[in-house]
Design a protein around this motif. Structure first.
Motif, PDB file in Angstrom:
ATOM      1  N   ASP A  47      24.711 -17.946 -14.514  1.00 15.72           N
ATOM      2  CA  ASP A  47      23.496 -18.452 -15.146  1.00 15.72           C
ATOM      3  C   ASP A  47      22.254 -17.888 -14.475  1.00 15.72           C
ATOM      4  N   VAL A  48      22.439 -17.080 -13.442  1.00 14.22           N
ATOM      5  CA  VAL A  48      21.317 -16.550 -12.657  1.00 14.22           C
ATOM      6  C   VAL A  48      20.940 -15.170 -13.177  1.00 14.22           C
ATOM      7  N   ASP A  49      19.646 -14.956 -13.453  1.00 11.37           N
ATOM      8  CA  ASP A  49      19.199 -13.651 -13.934  1.00 11.37           C
ATOM      9  C   ASP A  49      18.348 -12.912 -12.907  1.00 11.37           C
ATOM     10  N   ASN A  50      18.379 -13.342 -11.659  1.00 14.92           N
ATOM     11  CA  ASN A  50      17.547 -12.733 -10.623  1.00 14.92           C
ATOM     12  C   ASN A  50      17.970 -11.295 -10.338  1.00 14.92           C
ATOM     13  N   PRO A  51      17.008 -10.413 -10.052  1.00 10.26           N
ATOM     14  CA  PRO A  51      17.347  -9.060  -9.608  1.00 10.26           C
ATOM     15  C   PRO A  51      17.873  -9.096  -8.178  1.00 10.26           C
ATOM     16  N   LEU A  52      18.263  -7.935  -7.681  1.00  8.33           N
ATOM     17  CA  LEU A  52      18.831  -7.880  -6.334  1.00  8.33           C
ATOM     18  C   LEU A  52      17.769  -8.055  -5.249  1.00  8.33           C
ATOM     19  N   LEU A  53      16.603  -7.455  -5.438  1.00  6.66           N
ATOM     20  CA  LEU A  53      15.606  -7.365  -4.367  1.00  6.66           C
ATOM     21  C   LEU A  53      14.284  -8.017  -4.756  1.00  6.66           C
ATOM     22  N   GLY A  54      13.435  -8.206  -3.757  1.00  8.03           N
ATOM     23  CA  GLY A  54      12.075  -8.645  -4.005  1.00  8.03           C
ATOM     24  C   GLY A  54      11.895 -10.144  -4.021  1.00  8.03           C
ATOM     25  N   ARG A  55      10.749 -10.545  -4.547  1.00  6.81           N
ATOM     26  CA  ARG A  55      10.347 -11.952  -4.525  1.00  6.81           C
ATOM     27  C   ARG A  55      11.353 -12.862  -5.218  1.00  6.81           C
ATOM     28  N   ARG A  56      12.023 -12.372  -6.260  1.00  9.85           N
ATOM     29  CA  ARG A  56      13.023 -13.154  -6.985  1.00  9.85           C
ATOM     30  C   ARG A  56      14.440 -12.714  -6.640  1.00  9.85           C
ATOM     31  N   GLY A  57      14.578 -11.940  -5.585  1.00  9.08           N
ATOM     32  CA  GLY A  57      15.867 -11.363  -5.259  1.00  9.08           C
ATOM     33  C   GLY A  57      16.788 -12.282  -4.474  1.00  9.08           C
ATOM     34  N   ALA A  58      17.976 -11.767  -4.202  1.00  7.15           N
ATOM     35  CA  ALA A  58      19.034 -12.555  -3.577  1.00  7.15           C
ATOM     36  C   ALA A  58      18.643 -13.102  -2.212  1.00  7.15           C
ATOM     37  N   ALA A  59      18.048 -12.283  -1.372  1.00  5.69           N
ATOM     38  CA  ALA A  59      17.724 -12.721  -0.009  1.00  5.69           C
ATOM     39  C   ALA A  59      16.571 -13.714   0.002  1.00  5.69           C
ATOM     40  N   GLN A  60      15.487 -13.407  -0.712  1.00  6.87           N
ATOM     41  CA  GLN A  60      14.290 -14.244  -0.623  1.00  6.87           C
ATOM     42  C   GLN A  60      14.460 -15.588  -1.331  1.00  6.87           C
ATOM     43  N   VAL A  61      15.174 -15.594  -2.448  1.00 11.93           N
ATOM     44  CA  VAL A  61      15.332 -16.843  -3.193  1.00 11.93           C
ATOM     45  C   VAL A  61      16.474 -17.689  -2.654  1.00 11.93           C
ATOM     46  N   PHE A  62      17.621 -17.060  -2.438  1.00 14.14           N
ATOM     47  CA  PHE A  62      18.826 -17.825  -2.113  1.00 14.14           C
ATOM     48  C   PHE A  62      19.201 -17.799  -0.629  1.00 14.14           C
ATOM     49  N   GLY A  63      18.649 -16.843   0.127  1.00 18.52           N
ATOM     50  CA  GLY A  63      18.981 -16.761   1.541  1.00 18.52           C
ATOM     51  C   GLY A  63      18.730 -18.040   2.319  1.00 18.52           C
ATOM     52  N   GLN A 107      18.856 -21.067   1.351  1.00 17.91           N
ATOM     53  CA  GLN A 107      19.876 -22.062   1.015  1.00 17.91           C
ATOM     54  C   GLN A 107      21.172 -21.809   1.776  1.00 17.91           C
ATOM     55  N   LYS A 108      21.324 -20.588   2.296  1.00 18.91           N
ATOM     56  CA  LYS A 108      22.551 -20.194   2.983  1.00 18.91           C
ATOM     57  C   LYS A 108      22.357 -20.129   4.494  1.00 18.91           C
ATOM     58  N   GLY A 109      21.250 -20.702   4.974  1.00 25.80           N
ATOM     59  CA  GLY A 109      21.032 -20.791   6.406  1.00 25.80           C
ATOM     60  C   GLY A 109      20.084 -19.768   6.978  1.00 25.80           C
ATOM     61  N   ALA A 110      19.559 -18.869   6.162  1.00 29.80           N
ATOM     62  CA  ALA A 110      18.706 -17.798   6.676  1.00 29.80           C
ATOM     63  C   ALA A 110      17.295 -18.302   6.968  1.00 29.80           C
ATOM     64  N   ASP A 111      16.784 -17.985   8.153  1.00 33.09           N
ATOM     65  CA  ASP A 111      15.368 -18.235   8.448  1.00 33.09           C
ATOM     66  C   ASP A 111      14.567 -17.017   8.005  1.00 33.09           C
ATOM     67  N   ALA A 112      13.262 -17.037   8.232  1.00 30.38           N
ATOM     68  CA  ALA A 112      12.405 -15.960   7.728  1.00 30.38           C
ATOM     69  C   ALA A 112      12.810 -14.597   8.280  1.00 30.38           C
ATOM     70  N   ALA A 113      13.125 -14.542   9.562  1.00 33.48           N
ATOM     71  CA  ALA A 113      13.520 -13.266  10.163  1.00 33.48           C
ATOM     72  C   ALA A 113      14.830 -12.772   9.572  1.00 33.48           C
ATOM     73  N   THR A 114      15.747 -13.683   9.342  1.00 36.35           N
ATOM     74  CA  THR A 114      17.045 -13.307   8.774  1.00 36.35           C
ATOM     75  C   THR A 114      16.897 -12.844   7.337  1.00 36.35           C
ATOM     76  N   VAL A 115      16.029 -13.498   6.576  1.00 31.97           N
ATOM     77  CA  VAL A 115      15.775 -13.071   5.202  1.00 31.97           C
ATOM     78  C   VAL A 115      15.297 -11.623   5.187  1.00 31.97           C
ATOM     79  N   ALA A 116      14.428 -11.268   6.118  1.00 25.43           N
ATOM     80  CA  ALA A 116      13.927  -9.893   6.181  1.00 25.43           C
ATOM     81  C   ALA A 116      15.053  -8.903   6.472  1.00 25.43           C
ATOM     82  N   VAL A 117      15.957  -9.259   7.382  1.00 29.01           N
ATOM     83  CA  VAL A 117      17.095  -8.398   7.692  1.00 29.01           C
ATOM     84  C   VAL A 117      17.999  -8.253   6.474  1.00 29.01           C
ATOM     85  N   LEU A 118      18.272  -9.372   5.794  1.00 28.36           N
ATOM     86  CA  LEU A 118      19.126  -9.344   4.601  1.00 28.36           C
ATOM     87  C   LEU A 118      18.503  -8.490   3.503  1.00 28.36           C
ATOM     88  N   GLU A 119      17.194  -8.623   3.322  1.00 32.62           N
ATOM     89  CA  GLU A 119      16.499  -7.839   2.299  1.00 32.62           C
ATOM     90  C   GLU A 119      16.642  -6.350   2.579  1.00 32.62           C
TER      91      GLU A 119
END
Length: 358
Positions: free
Chosen positions: A179-195, A197-209
């Motif tokens: 049901d998710v239509d988010n792209p892979l990267l960017g403001r609506r991407g996997a790391a920034q939106v869902f990271g 929820q999976k335990g990522a802090d801001a620094a980790t989100v940047a690494v994941l991105e």
């Protein structure tokens, strides 16, 4: 309404989604039936648990008699092994639920920056390899509820890498149910939106991105640039990997509707009761409740949600109730989810009127 509710009672289709890790869709349906039937004893029930392709997909299809369930061991999100199930439909379609191999609920610890970085989709690749070896020519992969943000790298590496995976899947219809239509990267991407929820802090989100961006380049060199495709960001980017090797995205709610004969069963109902963990603005975008509301019209549809946030208008929804509001606190609702939902169902049934549907 399809017919007047007479002495034999109403036909009630009970079709909830799962409740955010506290109740499976099957458990929620049982609780609703228990509560409702304690007040309206003459009503009859068609129990039809639902899924948007995320956690509970295989169990929902099994409850509807749509699949035979097979149990295997595969790699878990943090290594080791987990017991996972997949379903085989009467037409030979294989249904793989990604959360069975890489879900948050099987992480085994609280999500943290460390788990957000380490979690892998290797087990999903192993499930795909199993069903391909079994001869499946159509594979539905349900996305959602993952602990991972590896872009599906683990899954494709099990299959020999992007090019080998695409070759292995040649001639196989691969459906990416999400049901998710988010792209892979960017403001609506996997790391920034869902990271987060999976335990990522801001620094980790940047690494994941950054890691996902490099992986997107690898996928583009291997065949297709899918980074901006709708659904590429689903399940921490697993959507991107599956789209790259030939998958096509389809709403998980529609996949489940077809497999469970949902539309025909809704057409026979006098009343539909559904629910989910949180009824909010996101509900209107591809979630089970919105799909049911569209399919059920003009039959009345009631939503018994764990929590209700904001004013959300969805055509076809007759009324919305909150378990948390009913029992008085989030802690009460979370600590005793089944009885709390059953109690709310009984209260709504009493308010709805024991003599028949209005």
């Amino acid at each position: 309404m399809n017919r007047p509710a007479g002495a034999c009672g109403a036909m009630v289709v009970v079709a909830p989604d799962e409740y955010g890790g506290t109740l499976t869709a099957t458990e929620a349906a049982a609780a609703i039936v228990d509560g409702w039937s304690s007040v309206r004893r003459d009503d009859r029930f068609d129990v039809l648990p639902q899924s948007d392709g995320g956690p509970g997909l295989v169990a929902v299809l099994a409850a509807a008699g749509a699949v035979a369930v097979h149990t295997v061991r595969v790699s878990g999100p943090l290594g080791g092994s987990v017991i996972a199930q997949y379903g085989i439909g009467l037409d030979g379609t294989a249904y793989v639920e990604a959360a069975q191999a890489c879900g948050l609920t099987i992480l085994g610890r609280q999500p943290s920056p460390e788990t957000a970085l380490a979690a892998t989709t290797i087990g999903v690749g192993e499930l795909l390899r199993i069903v391909i070896a079994d001869g499946a020519r159509r594979i539905v992969v349900g996305l959602g509820g993952s602990a991972t943000t590896d872009g599906g790298r683990g899954a494709l590496e099990v299959l020999g890498g992007p090019a080998s995976a695409a070759e292995l899947l040649r001639g196989v219809e691969l459906v990416v149910a999400s049901d998710v239509d988010n792209p892979l990267l960017g403001r609506r991407g996997a790391a920034q939106v869902f990271g987060p929820q999976k335990g990522a802090d801001a620094a980790t989100v940047a690494v994941l991105e950054a890691r996902l961006a490099a992986w997107a380049d690898d996928l583009a060199r291997a065949g297709r640039d899918v980074r901006d495709s709708p659904g590429a960001g689903a399940a921490g980017g697993l959507g991107a990997a599956l789209l790259e090797v030939g998958g096509r995205r389809r709403a998980g709610t529609d996949v489940v509707a077809d497999a469970t004969d949902r539309r025909r069963r809704l057409a026979a109902a006098d009343l539909v009761i559904t629910g989910e963990g949180r009824f909010d603005a996101q509900t209107a975008h591809g979630k089970v409740v919105a799909a049911l509301a569209a399919d059920a019209r003009p039959t009345p549809l009631l939503v018994l949600a764990g929590q209700v946030s904001g004013q959300v208008e969805i055509a076809g929804v007759t009324g919305v109730w909150s378990v948390v509001e009913h029992v008085g606190s989030l802690d009460c609702a979370m600590n005793d989810p089944g009885p709390s939902l059953a109690s709310l169902a009984a209260r709504v049934a009493a308010d709805w009127g024991p003599a028949g549907l209005p």
